[in-house]
Scaffold this motif. Structure first.
Motif, PDB file in Angstrom:
ATOM      1  N   ILE A 181      -7.251  10.152  27.953  1.00 52.72           N
ATOM      2  CA  ILE A 181      -7.245   9.252  29.453  1.00 52.72           C
ATOM      3  C   ILE A 181      -7.406   7.831  29.213  1.00 52.72           C
ATOM      4  CG2 ILE A 181      -8.029   9.081  31.703  1.00 52.72           C
ATOM      5  CD1 ILE A 181      -7.930  12.087  32.040  1.00 52.72           C
ATOM      6  N   CYS A 182      -8.729   7.693  28.539  1.00 58.13           N
ATOM      7  CA  CYS A 182      -9.317   6.329  28.653  1.00 58.13           C
ATOM      8  C   CYS A 182      -8.500   5.352  27.713  1.00 58.13           C
ATOM      9  CB  CYS A 182     -10.785   6.586  28.118  1.00 58.13           C
ATOM     10  SG  CYS A 182     -11.077   7.117  26.398  1.00 58.13           S
ATOM     11  N   LEU A 183      -8.000   6.098  26.512  1.00 59.09           N
ATOM     12  CA  LEU A 183      -7.023   5.194  25.649  1.00 59.09           C
ATOM     13  C   LEU A 183      -5.539   5.139  25.977  1.00 59.09           C
ATOM     14  CD1 LEU A 183      -8.211   6.560  22.105  1.00 59.09           C
ATOM     15  CD2 LEU A 183      -8.719   4.423  23.345  1.00 59.09           C
ATOM     16  N   ASN A 184      -5.231   5.658  27.360  1.00 62.86           N
ATOM     17  CA  ASN A 184      -3.853   5.504  27.840  1.00 62.86           C
ATOM     18  C   ASN A 184      -4.019   5.237  29.317  1.00 62.86           C
ATOM     19  OD1 ASN A 184      -2.118   6.322  25.192  1.00 62.86           O
ATOM     20  ND2 ASN A 184      -3.781   7.862  25.434  1.00 62.86           N
ATOM     21  N   MET A 185      -4.712   4.321  29.689  1.00 63.90           N
ATOM     22  CA  MET A 185      -4.917   4.240  31.354  1.00 63.90           C
ATOM     23  C   MET A 185      -3.472   3.393  31.767  1.00 63.90           C
ATOM     24  SD  MET A 185      -7.580   5.464  32.361  1.00 63.90           S
ATOM     25  CE  MET A 185      -7.182   4.447  33.883  1.00 63.90           C
ATOM     26  N   GLY A 186      -2.947   2.747  30.950  1.00 71.72           N
ATOM     27  CA  GLY A 186      -1.456   2.006  31.367  1.00 71.72           C
ATOM     28  C   GLY A 186      -0.494   3.139  31.706  1.00 71.72           C
ATOM     29  N   SER A 187      -0.663   4.395  31.492  1.00 70.37           N
ATOM     30  CA  SER A 187       0.498   5.295  31.642  1.00 70.37           C
ATOM     31  C   SER A 187       0.468   5.996  33.251  1.00 70.37           C
ATOM     32  CB  SER A 187       0.255   6.400  31.015  1.00 70.37           C
ATOM     33  OG  SER A 187       0.002   6.210  29.507  1.00 70.37           O
ATOM     34  N   PHE A 188      -0.705   5.322  33.979  1.00 70.21           N
ATOM     35  CA  PHE A 188      -0.643   5.811  35.517  1.00 70.21           C
ATOM     36  C   PHE A 188      -0.167   4.850  36.376  1.00 70.21           C
ATOM     37  CE2 PHE A 188      -4.016   7.734  33.108  1.00 70.21           C
ATOM     38  CZ  PHE A 188      -3.562   9.141  33.411  1.00 70.21           C
ATOM     39  N   GLY A 189       0.677   4.011  36.175  1.00 75.48           N
ATOM     40  CA  GLY A 189       1.217   2.794  36.952  1.00 75.48           C
ATOM     41  C   GLY A 189       0.460   1.800  37.414  1.00 75.48           C
ATOM     42  N   VAL A 190      -0.698   1.588  36.843  1.00 80.91           N
ATOM     43  CA  VAL A 190      -1.406   0.560  37.316  1.00 80.91           C
ATOM     44  C   VAL A 190      -1.752  -0.544  35.952  1.00 80.91           C
ATOM     45  CG1 VAL A 190      -3.934   0.116  38.072  1.00 80.91           C
ATOM     46  CG2 VAL A 190      -2.541   2.100  38.772  1.00 80.91           C
ATOM     47  N   GLY A 191      -2.110  -1.776  36.486  1.00 83.44           N
ATOM     48  CA  GLY A 191      -2.031  -2.607  35.486  1.00 83.44           C
ATOM     49  C   GLY A 191      -3.150  -2.191  34.431  1.00 83.44           C
ATOM     50  N   VAL A 192      -2.763  -2.515  33.226  1.00 81.57           N
ATOM     51  CA  VAL A 192      -3.776  -2.031  32.292  1.00 81.57           C
ATOM     52  C   VAL A 192      -5.073  -2.564  32.171  1.00 81.57           C
ATOM     53  CG1 VAL A 192      -2.986  -3.845  30.468  1.00 81.57           C
ATOM     54  CG2 VAL A 192      -4.107  -1.598  29.598  1.00 81.57           C
ATOM     55  N   TYR A 193      -5.166  -3.785  32.539  1.00 81.32           N
ATOM     56  CA  TYR A 193      -6.670  -4.624  32.851  1.00 81.32           C
ATOM     57  C   TYR A 193      -7.717  -4.140  33.912  1.00 81.32           C
ATOM     58  CZ  TYR A 193      -4.264  -7.700  29.494  1.00 81.32           C
ATOM     59  OH  TYR A 193      -3.528  -8.172  28.335  1.00 81.32           O
ATOM     60  N   SER A 194      -6.938  -3.770  34.810  1.00 84.99           N
ATOM     61  CA  SER A 194      -7.575  -3.313  36.179  1.00 84.99           C
ATOM     62  C   SER A 194      -7.933  -2.073  35.831  1.00 84.99           C
ATOM     63  CB  SER A 194      -6.924  -3.604  37.402  1.00 84.99           C
ATOM     64  OG  SER A 194      -5.482  -2.742  37.286  1.00 84.99           O
ATOM     65  N   THR A 221       7.299   9.871  35.871  1.00 87.20           N
ATOM     66  CA  THR A 221       7.653  10.483  37.200  1.00 87.20           C
ATOM     67  C   THR A 221       7.287   9.602  38.159  1.00 87.20           C
ATOM     68  OG1 THR A 221       5.368  11.051  37.028  1.00 87.20           O
ATOM     69  CG2 THR A 221       6.783  12.610  36.084  1.00 87.20           C
ATOM     70  N   PHE A 222       6.926   8.293  37.934  1.00 88.07           N
ATOM     71  CA  PHE A 222       6.672   7.204  39.153  1.00 88.07           C
ATOM     72  C   PHE A 222       8.047   6.701  39.302  1.00 88.07           C
ATOM     73  CE2 PHE A 222       2.495   6.956  37.138  1.00 88.07           C
ATOM     74  CZ  PHE A 222       1.799   7.753  38.001  1.00 88.07           C
ATOM     75  N   PRO A 223       8.090   6.163  40.679  1.00 93.61           N
ATOM     76  CA  PRO A 223       9.338   5.601  41.209  1.00 93.61           C
ATOM     77  C   PRO A 223       9.756   4.398  40.096  1.00 93.61           C
ATOM     78  CG  PRO A 223       7.999   5.998  42.998  1.00 93.61           C
ATOM     79  CD  PRO A 223       7.284   6.389  41.693  1.00 93.61           C
ATOM     80  N   PRO A 224      10.908   3.964  40.197  1.00 99.77           N
ATOM     81  CA  PRO A 224      11.424   3.052  39.036  1.00 99.77           C
ATOM     82  C   PRO A 224      10.625   1.688  39.499  1.00 99.77           C
ATOM     83  CG  PRO A 224      13.297   4.072  39.664  1.00 99.77           C
ATOM     84  CD  PRO A 224      12.079   4.639  40.479  1.00 99.77           C
ATOM     85  N   ALA A 225      10.499   1.518  40.810  1.00 99.67           N
ATOM     86  CA  ALA A 225       9.769   0.260  41.074  1.00 99.67           C
ATOM     87  C   ALA A 225       8.563  -0.083  40.562  1.00 99.67           C
ATOM     88  CB  ALA A 225       9.746   0.086  42.862  1.00 99.67           C
ATOM     89  N   ILE A 226       7.621   1.098  40.358  1.00103.39           N
ATOM     90  CA  ILE A 226       6.335   0.869  39.631  1.00103.39           C
ATOM     91  C   ILE A 226       6.049   1.523  38.461  1.00103.39           C
ATOM     92  CG2 ILE A 226       5.131   0.962  41.913  1.00103.39           C
ATOM     93  CD1 ILE A 226       4.735   4.013  41.548  1.00103.39           C
ATOM     94  N   ASN A 227       7.221   1.855  37.579  1.00108.29           N
ATOM     95  CA  ASN A 227       7.268   2.510  36.355  1.00108.29           C
ATOM     96  C   ASN A 227       6.848   1.335  35.416  1.00108.29           C
ATOM     97  OD1 ASN A 227       7.291   4.377  34.233  1.00108.29           O
ATOM     98  ND2 ASN A 227       9.644   4.561  34.419  1.00108.29           N
ATOM     99  N   GLN A 228       6.270   1.714  34.360  1.00111.79           N
ATOM    100  CA  GLN A 228       6.275   0.650  33.249  1.00111.79           C
ATOM    101  C   GLN A 228       6.953   1.085  31.993  1.00111.79           C
ATOM    102  OE1 GLN A 228       2.123   1.280  32.466  1.00111.79           O
ATOM    103  NE2 GLN A 228       1.513  -0.266  34.157  1.00111.79           N
ATOM    104  N   SER A 229       7.260   0.024  31.125  1.00111.97           N
ATOM    105  CA  SER A 229       8.045   0.205  30.046  1.00111.97           C
ATOM    106  C   SER A 229       7.195   0.535  28.754  1.00111.97           C
ATOM    107  CB  SER A 229       8.888  -0.880  29.815  1.00111.97           C
ATOM    108  OG  SER A 229       8.297  -2.198  29.474  1.00111.97           O
ATOM    109  N   GLY A 230       5.933   0.513  28.673  1.00109.02           N
ATOM    110  CA  GLY A 230       5.107   0.880  27.826  1.00109.02           C
ATOM    111  C   GLY A 230       3.644   0.544  28.343  1.00109.02           C
TER     112      GLY A 230
END
Length: 515
Positions: free
Chosen positions: A309-322, A48-57
């Motif tokens: 939530i805690c095992l899929n933090m990369g789904s919110f459009g932010v880098g996984v490490y941060s 649901t995020f814009p393509p510019a910030i979407n992730q592929s995984g």
């Protein structure tokens, strides 16, 4: 605090600190072994995020960083086959389920300390072996074994922490251990970020555990378990360490001895029958069935939301490490929960945490649908995760206080089993490591429904533990509390705690020679 207590607490905190490293290993391996395949995941919550910030995984990195990671991965062929990595999380949760089935029984039979030492060593070895042998089948097997060891470490750590604490302070060790798990999440994220290859990732997360293994050897055994096993030589050795340790052990043994005598008197008070009474009959009582159903639902809802939530933090459009770093930071306020429990009680705090978590997840869903900033979406999701962590912490105490002694262990085990099963179901809701729209709706609606179900439970703060079903029936459901009564609850709770100890018990002492 005596030196032995301090030794127990910081060593247990260190063990829980390191379990978070391998708890999130699957999140980091998907980011490390990521190969760029294009965006073809379909419509999901993160879609649901814009393509510019979407992730592929999960945990997608930039094209330049992905190229750098692939170039540094010549020693293994993990990047060529990443599909099998998605099964690592499922097998790890399966290991948690297996560990919850026999971890408590092993610690009761052989002691908390031996089981903890074995599992800590195996946990470290399971972390370092994939670095030397990067084979898919071996990695998946080790993930399942790691889950078993992690569950046993948590069971023994929480038991040791509580059993080395006086009754008035038993709410603090679980809060401290939960806080240390969050610190481990914060520390593991930069270590994973600094490890661009498969081998470096596993070594950076496993070598600190191996270096700290000698620190666990001197951890003491539970005084309550030693008292049950009549190991007076070990107890005498602990008492000879220092005067503070002797005084602390005397208080702990007095409490444990009085509780054991109370349990023996309850067993002798049972009317004699031709056949041994079956405690399973008590599970059919309407009061027990109602409480078991409500607590099982709360366990399922909290596990789905928290682990989802805690095992899929990369789904919110932010880098996984941060995202993982701030995920651990969001768990720091759990240290305030014991203060709030002492003032408000179990039932109001559980309802407040459930409603807070459900509303935060619902706002997260709305903001993401209208293309809100990813940082805001992640912040709302972390607030929902914090609310669920509070519910998990309170449920550990609430479940013990709701069920009678005759079926307490069985009921608590059933509630924990529901939690582990819901973790497995969660892997189906978050296929391919992303949170779907349906999953986010479940995460937001489940806690709100649970908040209403809490109205069916009584308040147990400051109330003696029930020994029979009749004691449970005498626990009246309180009226909906007002704001003024919530803030006045603390004085009533403190007064009730003073009356729990009989006057004769204060002068009671335990002679180890009589054991």
């Amino acid at each position: 605090m005596s030196p032995l207590q301090l030794s127990v607490y910081w060593r247990l905190s260190l063990g829980i600190f390191f379990t978070s490293f391998l708890f999130y290993l699957d999140v980091f391996t998907m980011a490390t072994a990521f190969c760029h395949h294009g965006n073809d995941i379909g419509e999901t919550f993160q879609g649901t995020f814009p393509p510019a910030i979407n992730q592929s995984g999960p945990g997608k990195v930039s094209d330049s960083e992905a190229s750098l990671r692939n170039n540094n991965r010549n020693e293994t062929s993990v990047c060529l086959k990443t599909d099998w990595l998605s099964y690592g999380q499922t097998l790890y949760i399966t290991g948690l389920l297996l560990g919850s089935l026999f971890g408590g029984a092993l610690s009761d039979r052989y002691g908390r300390r031996p089981v903890l030492l074995v599992c800590v060593c195996m946990h470290a070895v399971c972390g370092v072996l994939p670095a030397a042998l990067p084979q898919p089948l071996l990695f998946l097997t080790l993930r399942c074994l790691t889950g078993v060891c992690s569950c046993c470490i948590h069971i023994c750590s929480f038991s040791l922490g509580v059993e080395w604490s006086l009754p008035s302070y038993r709410a603090w060790p679980p809060a401290l251990l939960c806080f240390c798990f969050g610190l481990g999440t914060m520390a593991g994220a930069p270590l994973a970020w600094l490890s661009p290859s498969w081998r470096q990732l596993h070594l950076s997360l496993a070598l600190p555990q191996i270096v700290c293994l000698p620190l666990y050897i001197s951890i003491p055994e539970s005084p309550r378990w030693l008292l049950l096993r009549r190991k007076k030589d070990v107890l005498n050795r602990y008492q000879d360490n220092s005067p503070a340790d002797k005084h602390c052990l005397e208080l702990l043994l007095q409490t444990a001895w009085s509780e054991l005598k109370k349990g023996e008197e309850g067993e002798e008070a049972r009317p004699p029958t031709d056949h041994a009474p079956c405690d399973l009959i008590h599970l059919r009582h309407p009061t027990i069935l109602l409480r078991l159903s409500v607590m099982s639902y709360l366990s399922i809802a909290s596990s789905l939301t928290y682990y989802g939530i805690c095992l899929n933090m990369g789904s919110f459009g932010v880098g996984v490490y941060s995202a993982q770093f701030f995920s651990g930071l969001s768990e720091a306020p759990v240290l305030l929960v014991p203060f709030l429990l002492a003032r408000w009680g179990r039932r109001p705090m559980t309802m407040l945490a459930l409603m807070f978590s459900g509303l935060a997840c619902f706002l997260c869903l709305l903001v993401s649908r209208y293309y809100g900033p990813p940082v805001l979406v992640m912040s709302l999701a972390l607030l929902g995760k914090l609310g669920m962590l509070t519910v998990v912490y309170i449920s550990m105490l609430y479940s013990i206080e709701l069920f009678p002694t005759v079926v307490r262990q069985r009921c608590v085990s059933l509630v924990n089993l529901c939690s582990r099963v819901s973790c497995l179901v969660n892997t189906l809701l978050t296929a391919n490591g992303v949170i779907s729209l349906v999953a986010m709706i479940i995460y937001s609606s489940g806690p709100i429904i649970g908040c209403g179900l809490c109205l069916l439970l009584p308040e147990t703060s400051g109330v003696p533990l029930p020994d029979s079903v009749e004691d449970c029936d005498r626990q009246l459901l309180p009226h909906p509390p007002s704001l003024v009564s919530l803030w006045r609850r603390r004085s009533a709770v403190n007064q009730a705690r003073k009356t729990e100890m009989l006057p004769g018990e204060k002068d009671q002492s335990v002679d180890l020679n009589e054991l």
